[in-house]
Design a protein around this motif. Sequence first.
Motif, PDB file in Angstrom:
ATOM      1  N   GLU A 194       0.823  -1.221   0.000  1.00 31.82           N
ATOM      2  CA  GLU A 194       0.000   0.000   0.000  1.00 31.82           C
ATOM      3  C   GLU A 194       0.852   1.264   0.000  1.00 31.82           C
ATOM      4  O   GLU A 194       0.506   2.246  -0.651  1.00 31.82           O
ATOM      5  CB  GLU A 194      -0.975   0.000   1.183  1.00 31.82           C
ATOM      6  CG  GLU A 194      -2.212  -0.852   0.956  1.00 31.82           C
ATOM      7  CD  GLU A 194      -2.945  -0.536  -0.352  1.00 31.82           C
ATOM      8  OE1 GLU A 194      -3.165   0.651  -0.662  1.00 31.82           O
ATOM      9  OE2 GLU A 194      -3.276  -1.484  -1.089  1.00 31.82           O
ATOM     10  N   LEU A 195       1.958   1.235   0.716  1.00 28.56           N
ATOM     11  CA  LEU A 195       2.870   2.382   0.742  1.00 28.56           C
ATOM     12  C   LEU A 195       3.519   2.566  -0.625  1.00 28.56           C
ATOM     13  O   LEU A 195       3.651   3.689  -1.125  1.00 28.56           O
ATOM     14  CB  LEU A 195       3.931   2.181   1.822  1.00 28.56           C
ATOM     15  CG  LEU A 195       4.932   3.319   2.043  1.00 28.56           C
ATOM     16  CD1 LEU A 195       4.229   4.645   2.322  1.00 28.56           C
ATOM     17  CD2 LEU A 195       5.888   2.957   3.185  1.00 28.56           C
ATOM     18  N   ILE A 237       2.247   1.675  -3.526  1.00 29.28           N
ATOM     19  CA  ILE A 237       1.200   2.170  -4.422  1.00 29.28           C
ATOM     20  C   ILE A 237       1.013   3.670  -4.225  1.00 29.28           C
ATOM     21  O   ILE A 237       0.957   4.441  -5.193  1.00 29.28           O
ATOM     22  CB  ILE A 237      -0.121   1.409  -4.182  1.00 29.28           C
ATOM     23  CG1 ILE A 237       0.013  -0.040  -4.659  1.00 29.28           C
ATOM     24  CG2 ILE A 237      -1.292   2.100  -4.871  1.00 29.28           C
ATOM     25  CD1 ILE A 237      -1.078  -0.973  -4.162  1.00 29.28           C
ATOM     26  N   GLU A 238       0.948   4.083  -2.974  1.00 29.20           N
ATOM     27  CA  GLU A 238       0.769   5.515  -2.661  1.00 29.20           C
ATOM     28  C   GLU A 238       1.925   6.342  -3.224  1.00 29.20           C
ATOM     29  O   GLU A 238       1.714   7.378  -3.859  1.00 29.20           O
ATOM     30  CB  GLU A 238       0.684   5.687  -1.142  1.00 29.20           C
ATOM     31  CG  GLU A 238       0.485   7.119  -0.693  1.00 29.20           C
ATOM     32  CD  GLU A 238       0.517   7.249   0.831  1.00 29.20           C
ATOM     33  OE1 GLU A 238       0.882   8.337   1.313  1.00 29.20           O
ATOM     34  OE2 GLU A 238       0.194   6.263   1.531  1.00 29.20           O
ATOM     35  N   ARG A 239       3.153   5.887  -3.004  1.00 30.15           N
ATOM     36  CA  ARG A 239       4.329   6.612  -3.504  1.00 30.15           C
ATOM     37  C   ARG A 239       4.320   6.715  -5.027  1.00 30.15           C
ATOM     38  O   ARG A 239       4.565   7.779  -5.590  1.00 30.15           O
ATOM     39  CB  ARG A 239       5.615   5.902  -3.065  1.00 30.15           C
ATOM     40  CG  ARG A 239       5.947   6.031  -1.602  1.00 30.15           C
ATOM     41  CD  ARG A 239       7.121   5.125  -1.267  1.00 30.15           C
ATOM     42  NE  ARG A 239       7.502   5.211   0.138  1.00 30.15           N
ATOM     43  CZ  ARG A 239       8.261   4.315   0.756  1.00 30.15           C
ATOM     44  NH1 ARG A 239       8.721   3.267   0.090  1.00 30.15           N
ATOM     45  NH2 ARG A 239       8.562   4.465   2.034  1.00 30.15           N
ATOM     46  N   LEU A 250       1.783   6.385  -7.186  1.00 30.45           N
ATOM     47  CA  LEU A 250       0.678   7.194  -7.707  1.00 30.45           C
ATOM     48  C   LEU A 250       0.926   8.678  -7.458  1.00 30.45           C
ATOM     49  O   LEU A 250       0.573   9.519  -8.293  1.00 30.45           O
ATOM     50  CB  LEU A 250      -0.649   6.751  -7.092  1.00 30.45           C
ATOM     51  CG  LEU A 250      -1.150   5.357  -7.531  1.00 30.45           C
ATOM     52  CD1 LEU A 250      -2.434   5.002  -6.790  1.00 30.45           C
ATOM     53  CD2 LEU A 250      -1.357   5.283  -9.038  1.00 30.45           C
ATOM     54  N   ASN A 251       1.552   9.014  -6.329  1.00 28.51           N
ATOM     55  CA  ASN A 251       1.866  10.418  -6.028  1.00 28.51           C
ATOM     56  C   ASN A 251       2.895  10.993  -6.998  1.00 28.51           C
ATOM     57  O   ASN A 251       2.900  12.189  -7.271  1.00 28.51           O
ATOM     58  CB  ASN A 251       2.363  10.569  -4.591  1.00 28.51           C
ATOM     59  CG  ASN A 251       1.240  10.476  -3.573  1.00 28.51           C
ATOM     60  OD1 ASN A 251       0.063  10.613  -3.919  1.00 28.51           O
ATOM     61  ND2 ASN A 251       1.576  10.208  -2.327  1.00 28.51           N
ATOM     62  N   ARG A 283      -3.451   3.464 -11.677  1.00 32.87           N
ATOM     63  CA  ARG A 283      -3.443   2.422 -10.647  1.00 32.87           C
ATOM     64  C   ARG A 283      -3.460   1.033 -11.285  1.00 32.87           C
ATOM     65  O   ARG A 283      -2.754   0.129 -10.836  1.00 32.87           O
ATOM     66  CB  ARG A 283      -4.645   2.596  -9.695  1.00 32.87           C
ATOM     67  CG  ARG A 283      -4.583   1.654  -8.506  1.00 32.87           C
ATOM     68  CD  ARG A 283      -5.778   1.840  -7.565  1.00 32.87           C
ATOM     69  NE  ARG A 283      -5.641   0.968  -6.426  1.00 32.87           N
ATOM     70  CZ  ARG A 283      -5.067   1.295  -5.282  1.00 32.87           C
ATOM     71  NH1 ARG A 283      -4.557   2.500  -5.119  1.00 32.87           N
ATOM     72  NH2 ARG A 283      -4.985   0.423  -4.292  1.00 32.87           N
TER      73      ARG A 283
END
Length: 197
Positions: free
Chosen positions: A139-140, A142-144, A146-147, A153
């Motif tokens: 999840e971390l 993915i967040e990084r 996408l940011n 996604r």
Amino acid sequence: MSDIRKKLIGITGGIGTGKSVVSRILRLKGFPVYDCDSRARMLMEDSARILESLRCRYGSECILSDGKLNRTLIASKVFTAEEERLWLNSLVHAEVRKDLEMWAKSSPGGICFVESAIMVSSHLDRMCDEIWLVEAPAELRIERALNRGGISRENLMLRMESQRFEFDMLPEEKVKRISNDGSLSLLSQITELINCA
């Protein structure tokens, strides 16, 4: 490595794990780091062997009048046929390995690093004395990713899945793990690994 005075350490990890951050820290500490992505792009334009191989396989139209690659034409060949993609990867990976070996021999100091997300499929794992695998929870990551932008996604999930086999196939006896989930200092982990190298 053929040069026994040098130690080559690989840096790898999936998208969003922070392997490039580890490379930046190492450069700031004065260590040479070979970036496979940027060197491969450079070799695609500059390597006489790659250019001649492309010309022989796809014709002279794959080289533009200014000597640059006709990337649109090449992409149309390699992204529509798996055999062509594998052929091009094999060609480029072989040139990267030769380039890396020359670079490592000319690098100062006793330790140098190579960053690549595809250590196994490019056969770089065989050249490395040690491999640092940078890890973070999905999840971390993915967040990084996408940011940072530039990827959907859906494509990100496909890329993460396709990368998994790379890390499962790493030679376990060479692997040292770096956690980049924020619970431990990256700098202290890197310093400890360097001290043990």
